[in-house]
Write a protein that holds these residues in place. Structure first.
Motif, short mmCIF file in Angstrom:
data_model
loop_
_atom_site.label_atom_id
_atom_site.label_comp_id
_atom_site.label_asym_id
_atom_site.label_seq_id
_atom_site.Cartn_x
_atom_site.Cartn_y
_atom_site.Cartn_z
N ASP A 137 0.82 -1.21 0.00
CA ASP A 137 0.00 0.00 0.00
C ASP A 137 0.85 1.26 0.00
O ASP A 137 0.55 2.22 -0.70
N SER A 138 1.93 1.27 0.79
CA SER A 138 2.77 2.46 0.85
C SER A 138 4.15 2.13 1.40
O SER A 138 4.30 1.19 2.19
N VAL A 139 5.11 2.92 0.95
CA VAL A 139 6.48 2.86 1.48
C VAL A 139 6.78 4.25 2.03
O VAL A 139 6.86 5.21 1.26
N VAL A 140 6.92 4.36 3.34
CA VAL A 140 7.02 5.66 4.00
C VAL A 140 8.44 5.87 4.54
O VAL A 140 9.02 4.98 5.16
N TYR A 177 3.98 -0.63 4.43
CA TYR A 177 2.65 -1.09 4.83
C TYR A 177 2.03 -1.85 3.66
O TYR A 177 2.04 -1.37 2.52
N ALA A 178 1.50 -3.04 3.96
CA ALA A 178 0.99 -3.87 2.87
C ALA A 178 -0.15 -4.75 3.35
O ALA A 178 -0.42 -4.87 4.56
N ARG A 179 -0.80 -5.36 2.37
CA ARG A 179 -1.82 -6.38 2.64
C ARG A 179 -1.33 -7.70 2.08
O ARG A 179 -0.78 -7.75 0.98
N GLN A 180 -1.55 -8.76 2.84
CA GLN A 180 -1.13 -10.08 2.40
C GLN A 180 -2.34 -11.00 2.36
O GLN A 180 -3.04 -11.18 3.37
N TYR A 181 -2.59 -11.58 1.19
CA TYR A 181 -3.71 -12.50 1.01
C TYR A 181 -3.17 -13.93 0.96
O TYR A 181 -2.25 -14.23 0.18
N VAL A 234 3.41 -5.09 8.18
CA VAL A 234 4.27 -3.92 8.34
C VAL A 234 5.71 -4.38 8.50
O VAL A 234 5.99 -5.32 9.27
N SER A 235 6.63 -3.74 7.79
CA SER A 235 8.04 -4.08 7.92
C SER A 235 8.88 -2.80 7.91
O SER A 235 8.41 -1.74 7.49
N THR A 236 10.12 -2.92 8.38
CA THR A 236 11.06 -1.80 8.35
C THR A 236 12.37 -2.27 7.72
O THR A 236 12.70 -3.47 7.73
N CYS A 237 13.12 -1.33 7.19
CA CYS A 237 14.45 -1.61 6.66
C CYS A 237 15.15 -0.28 6.39
O CYS A 237 14.54 0.79 6.50
N GLN A 238 16.42 -0.36 6.07
CA GLN A 238 17.13 0.82 5.59
C GLN A 238 17.65 0.53 4.20
O GLN A 238 17.91 -0.63 3.85
N VAL A 239 17.78 1.58 3.39
CA VAL A 239 18.18 1.42 1.99
C VAL A 239 19.48 2.17 1.77
O VAL A 239 19.62 3.34 2.12
N MET A 240 20.42 1.46 1.14
CA MET A 240 21.74 2.02 0.85
C MET A 240 21.95 2.12 -0.65
O MET A 240 21.34 1.40 -1.43
N GLU A 241 22.85 3.02 -1.05
CA GLU A 241 23.28 3.08 -2.44
C GLU A 241 24.14 1.86 -2.76
O GLU A 241 24.93 1.40 -1.92
#
Length: 208
Positions: free
Chosen positions: A139-142, A155-159, A172-179
């Motif tokens: 649904d969204s990446v914040v 934030y997502a929906r899983q069927y 709901v999940s978290t992470c960090q993004v690197m180059e």
């Protein structure tokens, strides 16, 4: 007198020639300046072009006037694609492994360790054995902050589709993004690190 008039004519001709020369040189310089500025503008616009994946099948050109917004688009697409590959699963062992391998190209070892934990608990075996299909819809990446590395929450929906029921989960999940480095398997050149599932709660179950 005639000599004086001839001399004046020569001077006037010389002045006109000098004026024409100055005008021609000035015009050439102005033309070169305009061409150079247009070339710089074109080059800058080209640098502002990025490519995003459309469900991993084709490359779409995304134009942004702001480089920061362009990077945001790439990060969101990268994170979304990772979640789709990790959690959209069909009841075929080979297909599951292929999706996971593609997801691992977008992340560090934290994603592999998470999948290994699921495998040890029999998660993938149950999907294959019970003929279960699973679909992840992001649904969204914040963004959780403005610093680097980029901190994001998804934030997502899983069927989860079984033979007789369909279950909906809030994910709901978290992470960090690197180059990182762009490649055929990682077109955005980004790397997900410290991937962690915060919650995966059952919302409802209905009969098919």
């Amino acid at each position: 007198m005639k000599v004086l008039e001839i001399t004046r004519d020569i001077e006037r001709s010389f002045k006109r020639l000098s004026l024409l020369t100055v005008v021609a040189v000035g015009g050439a310089f102005l033309f070169a300046l305009v061409v150079g500025l247009r070339a710089l503008t074109f080059a800058e616009k080209q640098r502002q072009k990025i490519y995003v994946l459309d469900q991993g099948k084709s490359l779409l050109l995304a134009l942004q006037t702001d480089a920061v917004l362009s990077k945001d688009v790439e990060i969101r697409d990268h994170v979304t694609r990772f979640h789709e590959l990790m959690f959209t699963l069909s009841p075929q062992k080979q297909t599951i492994q292929e999706n996971l391998d593609r997801a691992f190209n977008l992340a560090d070892r934290s994603a592999f360790e998470y999948s290994q934990d699921l495998a040890e608990k029999g998660y993938y075996a149950r999907i294959v054995g019970a003929n279960i299909s699973q679909q992840m819809l992001v649904d969204s990446v914040v963004f959780a902050g403005s610093g680097y590395p980029w901190q994001v929450r998804t934030y997502a929906r899983q069927y989860v589709v079984r033979e007789s029921t369909v279950s909906l989960y809030s994910f709901v999940s978290t992470c960090q993004v690197m180059e990182g480095r762009r490649s055929d398997v990682n077109p955005h050149g980004l790397l997900i690190e410290r991937f962690k599932v915060i919650s995966n709660e059952l919302i409802e179950t209905r009969k098919r």
